[in-house]
Design a protein around this motif. Structure first.
Motif, PDB file in Angstrom:
ATOM      1  N   ILE A  99      34.928   0.952 -23.416  1.00 31.30           N
ATOM      2  CA  ILE A  99      36.140   1.326 -22.710  1.00 31.30           C
ATOM      3  C   ILE A  99      35.804   2.502 -21.807  1.00 31.30           C
ATOM      4  O   ILE A  99      35.344   3.535 -22.288  1.00 31.30           O
ATOM      5  CB  ILE A  99      37.267   1.721 -23.676  1.00 31.30           C
TER       6      ILE A  99
ATOM      7  N   CYS B 256      40.836   4.323 -17.633  1.00 30.19           N
ATOM      8  CA  CYS B 256      41.980   3.860 -18.433  1.00 30.19           C
ATOM      9  C   CYS B 256      43.221   4.655 -18.057  1.00 30.19           C
ATOM     10  O   CYS B 256      43.192   5.872 -17.976  1.00 30.19           O
ATOM     11  CB  CYS B 256      41.674   4.052 -19.917  1.00 30.19           C
TER      12      CYS B 256
ATOM     13  N   GLY C   8      46.138   4.010 -19.717  1.00 27.42           N
ATOM     14  CA  GLY C   8      47.035   3.967 -20.873  1.00 27.42           C
ATOM     15  C   GLY C   8      48.128   2.925 -20.754  1.00 27.42           C
ATOM     16  O   GLY C   8      49.215   3.097 -21.304  1.00 27.42           O
ATOM     17  N   ALA C   9      47.825   1.851 -20.032  1.00 27.11           N
ATOM     18  CA  ALA C   9      48.844   0.819 -19.838  1.00 27.11           C
ATOM     19  C   ALA C   9      49.154   0.058 -21.128  1.00 27.11           C
ATOM     20  O   ALA C   9      50.214  -0.522 -21.271  1.00 27.11           O
ATOM     21  CB  ALA C   9      48.384  -0.171 -18.761  1.00 27.11           C
TER      22      ALA C   9
ATOM     23  N   GLN D  69      47.942  -2.668 -22.300  1.00 21.56           N
ATOM     24  CA  GLN D  69      47.833  -4.127 -22.305  1.00 21.56           C
ATOM     25  C   GLN D  69      46.798  -4.613 -23.305  1.00 21.56           C
ATOM     26  O   GLN D  69      46.968  -5.669 -23.919  1.00 21.56           O
ATOM     27  CB  GLN D  69      47.459  -4.641 -20.908  1.00 21.56           C
ATOM     28  N   CYS D  70      45.735  -3.837 -23.468  1.00 18.72           N
ATOM     29  CA  CYS D  70      44.684  -4.262 -24.394  1.00 18.72           C
ATOM     30  C   CYS D  70      45.220  -4.305 -25.825  1.00 18.72           C
ATOM     31  O   CYS D  70      45.001  -5.277 -26.546  1.00 18.72           O
ATOM     32  CB  CYS D  70      43.483  -3.333 -24.286  1.00 18.72           C
TER      33      CYS D  70
ATOM     34  N   SER E 270      43.342   3.799 -24.545  1.00 25.17           N
ATOM     35  CA  SER E 270      42.812   2.741 -25.392  1.00 25.17           C
ATOM     36  C   SER E 270      41.708   3.223 -26.316  1.00 25.17           C
ATOM     37  O   SER E 270      40.859   4.023 -25.930  1.00 25.17           O
ATOM     38  CB  SER E 270      42.279   1.625 -24.493  1.00 25.17           C
TER      39      SER E 270
ATOM     40  N   CYS F 135      43.585  -5.938 -18.740  1.00 28.95           N
ATOM     41  CA  CYS F 135      43.584  -4.525 -18.344  1.00 28.95           C
ATOM     42  C   CYS F 135      43.727  -4.419 -16.826  1.00 28.95           C
ATOM     43  O   CYS F 135      42.910  -4.962 -16.087  1.00 28.95           O
ATOM     44  CB  CYS F 135      42.288  -3.858 -18.804  1.00 28.95           C
ATOM     45  N   PRO F 136      44.740  -3.707 -16.357  1.00 28.99           N
ATOM     46  CA  PRO F 136      44.995  -3.646 -14.910  1.00 28.99           C
ATOM     47  C   PRO F 136      43.942  -2.871 -14.133  1.00 28.99           C
ATOM     48  O   PRO F 136      43.853  -3.007 -12.911  1.00 28.99           O
ATOM     49  CB  PRO F 136      46.369  -2.965 -14.819  1.00 28.99           C
ATOM     50  N   VAL F 137      43.147  -2.055 -14.810  1.00 32.19           N
ATOM     51  CA  VAL F 137      42.129  -1.273 -14.100  1.00 32.19           C
ATOM     52  C   VAL F 137      40.711  -1.658 -14.515  1.00 32.19           C
ATOM     53  O   VAL F 137      39.753  -0.958 -14.207  1.00 32.19           O
ATOM     54  CB  VAL F 137      42.356   0.243 -14.301  1.00 32.19           C
TER      55      VAL F 137
ATOM     56  N   ILE G 117      37.804  -2.235 -19.524  1.00 27.98           N
ATOM     57  CA  ILE G 117      37.152  -2.776 -20.715  1.00 27.98           C
ATOM     58  C   ILE G 117      36.008  -3.692 -20.295  1.00 27.98           C
ATOM     59  O   ILE G 117      36.218  -4.615 -19.513  1.00 27.98           O
ATOM     60  CB  ILE G 117      38.153  -3.576 -21.561  1.00 27.98           C
TER      61      ILE G 117
HETATM   62  S1  SF4 Z   1      44.786  -2.116 -20.851  1.00 22.18           S
HETATM   63 FE1  SF4 Z   1      43.208  -0.925 -19.778  1.00 22.18          FE
HETATM   64  S2  SF4 Z   1      44.321   0.782 -18.893  1.00 22.18           S
HETATM   65 FE2  SF4 Z   1      45.622  -0.091 -20.464  1.00 22.18          FE
HETATM   66  S3  SF4 Z   1      45.185   1.083 -22.343  1.00 22.18           S
HETATM   67 FE3  SF4 Z   1      43.868  -0.731 -22.335  1.00 22.18          FE
HETATM   68  S4  SF4 Z   1      41.944  -0.013 -21.394  1.00 22.18           S
HETATM   69 FE4  SF4 Z   1      43.522   1.467 -20.850  1.00 22.18          FE
END
Ligand code: SF4
Length: 73
Positions: free
Chosen positions: A8, A13, A15-16, A18-19, A35, A57-59, A62
């Motif tokens: 990660i 990250c 903090g969305a 999604q994961c 994450s 993950c939008p960015v 991962i």
């Molecule tokens: S989905 Fe991506 S941005 Fe969101 S918490 Fe998980 S690693 Fe972070």
């Protein structure tokens, strides 16, 4: 299934979450919402949702690689 390592990139990250929503048996969120891989799940736990979580993950924080956790490239 071959072992996998999860990385990660905490510098991207956002903090969305999604994961953790997509693969709650592998990912969680720390107190700040970022994450984290659950303890003992660094190899992905054989979860079929792992790759889905990485895609979600939008960015693209991962990355999943083949190999044992902690193994050098
Ligand atoms: S989905 Fe991506 S941005 Fe969101 S918490 Fe998980 S690693 Fe972070």
């Amino acid at each position: 299934m071959s072992p996998q390592r999860i990385d990660i990139d905490t510098s991207v990250c956002i903090g969305a979450g999604q994961c953790a929503l997509t693969a709650p048996d592998v990912f969680t969120q720390d107190d700040d919402g970022f994450s984290q891989v659950l303890p003992g799940r660094e190899d992905g736990n054989g979860s079929p949702l792992l790759r889905e979580a990485a895609r979600a993950c939008p960015v693209a924080a991962i990355s999943i690689r083949e190999g044992q956790p902690g193994q050098q490239e």
